[in-house]
Scaffold this motif. Structure first.
Motif, PDB file in Angstrom:
ATOM      1  N   ALA A 126      -9.559  -4.805  -7.098  1.00 52.54           N
ATOM      2  CA  ALA A 126      -8.265  -5.475  -6.981  1.00 52.54           C
ATOM      3  C   ALA A 126      -8.030  -5.899  -5.537  1.00 52.54           C
ATOM      4  O   ALA A 126      -8.323  -5.136  -4.612  1.00 52.54           O
ATOM      5  CB  ALA A 126      -7.145  -4.550  -7.444  1.00 52.54           C
ATOM      6  N   LYS A 127      -7.543  -7.094  -5.346  1.00 51.39           N
ATOM      7  CA  LYS A 127      -7.230  -7.588  -4.002  1.00 51.39           C
ATOM      8  C   LYS A 127      -5.755  -7.366  -3.667  1.00 51.39           C
ATOM      9  O   LYS A 127      -5.398  -7.158  -2.521  1.00 51.39           O
ATOM     10  CB  LYS A 127      -7.553  -9.082  -3.878  1.00 51.39           C
ATOM     11  N   ARG A 128      -4.903  -7.458  -4.680  1.00 53.81           N
ATOM     12  CA  ARG A 128      -3.463  -7.281  -4.502  1.00 53.81           C
ATOM     13  C   ARG A 128      -2.940  -6.423  -5.653  1.00 53.81           C
ATOM     14  O   ARG A 128      -3.445  -6.511  -6.765  1.00 53.81           O
ATOM     15  CB  ARG A 128      -2.760  -8.640  -4.477  1.00 53.81           C
ATOM     16  N   MET A 129      -1.934  -5.608  -5.335  1.00 51.57           N
ATOM     17  CA  MET A 129      -1.327  -4.777  -6.373  1.00 51.57           C
ATOM     18  C   MET A 129       0.131  -4.503  -6.004  1.00 51.57           C
ATOM     19  O   MET A 129       0.486  -4.502  -4.828  1.00 51.57           O
ATOM     20  CB  MET A 129      -2.084  -3.471  -6.560  1.00 51.57           C
ATOM     21  N   PRO A 130       0.961  -4.253  -7.002  1.00 49.84           N
ATOM     22  CA  PRO A 130       2.353  -3.939  -6.723  1.00 49.84           C
ATOM     23  C   PRO A 130       2.535  -2.444  -6.483  1.00 49.84           C
ATOM     24  O   PRO A 130       1.837  -1.616  -7.069  1.00 49.84           O
ATOM     25  CB  PRO A 130       3.066  -4.366  -8.011  1.00 49.84           C
ATOM     26  N   VAL A 131       3.471  -2.119  -5.595  1.00 48.63           N
ATOM     27  CA  VAL A 131       3.889  -0.741  -5.395  1.00 48.63           C
ATOM     28  C   VAL A 131       5.414  -0.720  -5.356  1.00 48.63           C
ATOM     29  O   VAL A 131       6.038  -1.682  -4.926  1.00 48.63           O
ATOM     30  CB  VAL A 131       3.305  -0.119  -4.103  1.00 48.63           C
ATOM     31  N   GLU A 132       5.980   0.356  -5.844  1.00 49.95           N
ATOM     32  CA  GLU A 132       7.432   0.505  -5.788  1.00 49.95           C
ATOM     33  C   GLU A 132       7.773   1.317  -4.547  1.00 49.95           C
ATOM     34  O   GLU A 132       7.175   2.364  -4.293  1.00 49.95           O
ATOM     35  CB  GLU A 132       7.944   1.191  -7.048  1.00 49.95           C
ATOM     36  N   VAL A 133       8.719   0.793  -3.753  1.00 52.08           N
ATOM     37  CA  VAL A 133       9.062   1.389  -2.462  1.00 52.08           C
ATOM     38  C   VAL A 133      10.577   1.452  -2.316  1.00 52.08           C
ATOM     39  O   VAL A 133      11.306   0.716  -2.983  1.00 52.08           O
ATOM     40  CB  VAL A 133       8.457   0.579  -1.301  1.00 52.08           C
ATOM     41  N   LEU A 134      11.041   2.299  -1.427  1.00 51.64           N
ATOM     42  CA  LEU A 134      12.464   2.309  -1.108  1.00 51.64           C
ATOM     43  C   LEU A 134      12.831   0.967  -0.483  1.00 51.64           C
ATOM     44  O   LEU A 134      12.084   0.432   0.351  1.00 51.64           O
ATOM     45  CB  LEU A 134      12.787   3.442  -0.137  1.00 51.64           C
ATOM     46  N   THR A 135      13.948   0.432  -0.867  1.00 51.59           N
ATOM     47  CA  THR A 135      14.363  -0.890  -0.400  1.00 51.59           C
ATOM     48  C   THR A 135      14.426  -0.959   1.123  1.00 51.59           C
ATOM     49  O   THR A 135      14.063  -1.976   1.705  1.00 51.59           O
ATOM     50  CB  THR A 135      15.714  -1.267  -1.038  1.00 51.59           C
ATOM     51  N   ASP A 136      14.831   0.121   1.781  1.00 52.65           N
ATOM     52  CA  ASP A 136      14.919   0.071   3.242  1.00 52.65           C
ATOM     53  C   ASP A 136      13.546   0.127   3.923  1.00 52.65           C
ATOM     54  O   ASP A 136      13.453  -0.011   5.141  1.00 52.65           O
ATOM     55  CB  ASP A 136      15.846   1.156   3.781  1.00 52.65           C
ATOM     56  N   GLN A 137      12.460   0.279   3.157  1.00 48.84           N
ATOM     57  CA  GLN A 137      11.115   0.277   3.726  1.00 48.84           C
ATOM     58  C   GLN A 137      10.335  -1.005   3.425  1.00 48.84           C
ATOM     59  O   GLN A 137       9.185  -1.142   3.838  1.00 48.84           O
ATOM     60  CB  GLN A 137      10.324   1.477   3.217  1.00 48.84           C
ATOM     61  N   VAL A 138      10.947  -1.935   2.741  1.00 52.20           N
ATOM     62  CA  VAL A 138      10.255  -3.169   2.364  1.00 52.20           C
ATOM     63  C   VAL A 138       9.692  -3.885   3.588  1.00 52.20           C
ATOM     64  O   VAL A 138       8.533  -4.318   3.593  1.00 52.20           O
ATOM     65  CB  VAL A 138      11.189  -4.103   1.551  1.00 52.20           C
ATOM     66  N   ASP A 139      10.487  -4.013   4.650  1.00 55.98           N
ATOM     67  CA  ASP A 139      10.023  -4.727   5.842  1.00 55.98           C
ATOM     68  C   ASP A 139       8.777  -4.082   6.450  1.00 55.98           C
ATOM     69  O   ASP A 139       7.868  -4.787   6.910  1.00 55.98           O
ATOM     70  CB  ASP A 139      11.130  -4.824   6.893  1.00 55.98           C
ATOM     71  N   LEU A 140       8.706  -2.753   6.473  1.00 52.91           N
ATOM     72  CA  LEU A 140       7.519  -2.079   7.001  1.00 52.91           C
ATOM     73  C   LEU A 140       6.291  -2.318   6.130  1.00 52.91           C
ATOM     74  O   LEU A 140       5.187  -2.531   6.638  1.00 52.91           O
ATOM     75  CB  LEU A 140       7.760  -0.575   7.151  1.00 52.91           C
ATOM     76  N   PHE A 141       6.486  -2.313   4.821  1.00 60.40           N
ATOM     77  CA  PHE A 141       5.357  -2.614   3.918  1.00 60.40           C
ATOM     78  C   PHE A 141       4.881  -4.043   4.124  1.00 60.40           C
ATOM     79  O   PHE A 141       3.683  -4.312   4.186  1.00 60.40           O
ATOM     80  CB  PHE A 141       5.737  -2.379   2.455  1.00 60.40           C
ATOM     81  N   VAL A 142       5.807  -4.976   4.266  1.00 61.56           N
ATOM     82  CA  VAL A 142       5.430  -6.373   4.485  1.00 61.56           C
ATOM     83  C   VAL A 142       4.683  -6.505   5.820  1.00 61.56           C
ATOM     84  O   VAL A 142       3.652  -7.179   5.909  1.00 61.56           O
ATOM     85  CB  VAL A 142       6.675  -7.297   4.445  1.00 61.56           C
TER      86      VAL A 142
END
Length: 146
Positions: A126-142
């Motif tokens: 897999a090259k891309r996959m979804p993960v569920e994260v806390l909304t306030d951590q979205v920017d760090l994941f991005v």
């Protein structure tokens, strides 16, 4: 990566013989404090390996039985739809050369659940996959994982 609000499709490598894709459900779709981020698997797993959380051995080192059970669990024809991994991220400052060089910042991903599924999706190409994260951590994941 095609998806609906509740179901996400993860494309696997063409060489993954049992099936070409995995369908993942969002574990907590009704909770506004969680969001889904589609991550680059290589960057994401590099951030997982930055941490001190319980290590998962390389999937090639798993027993054939364990690998086959997970493959069967993720099989779209199996009936049950597995849930996407739920993760969190933090930036960790690492001192270098006894403080003589500027510290480096590493992103560290940890799991609430889904670490074996993540390892299997990496193994399956897999090259891309979804993960569920806390909304306030979205920017760090991005910043670190997309």
């Amino acid at each position: 990566m095609a998806s609906t609000p509740q179901q996400w499709t993860v494309q696997l490598a063409q060489t993954h013989a049992p099936y070409p894709q995995i369908f993942l459900q969002r574990p907590l779709p009704e909770h506004s404090w969680f969001s889904v981020v589609v991550v680059d698997v290589a960057k994401f797993m590099a951030c997982v390996r930055n941490g001190n959380q319980l290590r998962i051995p390389e999937i090639q080192l798993w027993s054939d039985d364990k690998r086959e059970r997970l493959c069967s669990h993720l099989d779209p024809a199996g009936g049950d739809e597995p849930v996407m991994p739920r993760t969190s991220i933090e930036e960790v400052q690492i001192k270098r050369w006894y403080g003589l060089r500027p510290p480096s910042i590493h992103a560290v991903v940890s799991f609430t659940n889904g670490r074996h599924r993540s390892a299997y999706m990496e193994f399956a190409g897999a090259k891309r996959m979804p993960v569920e994260v806390l909304t306030d951590q979205v920017d760090l994941f991005v910043k670190h994982c997309t």
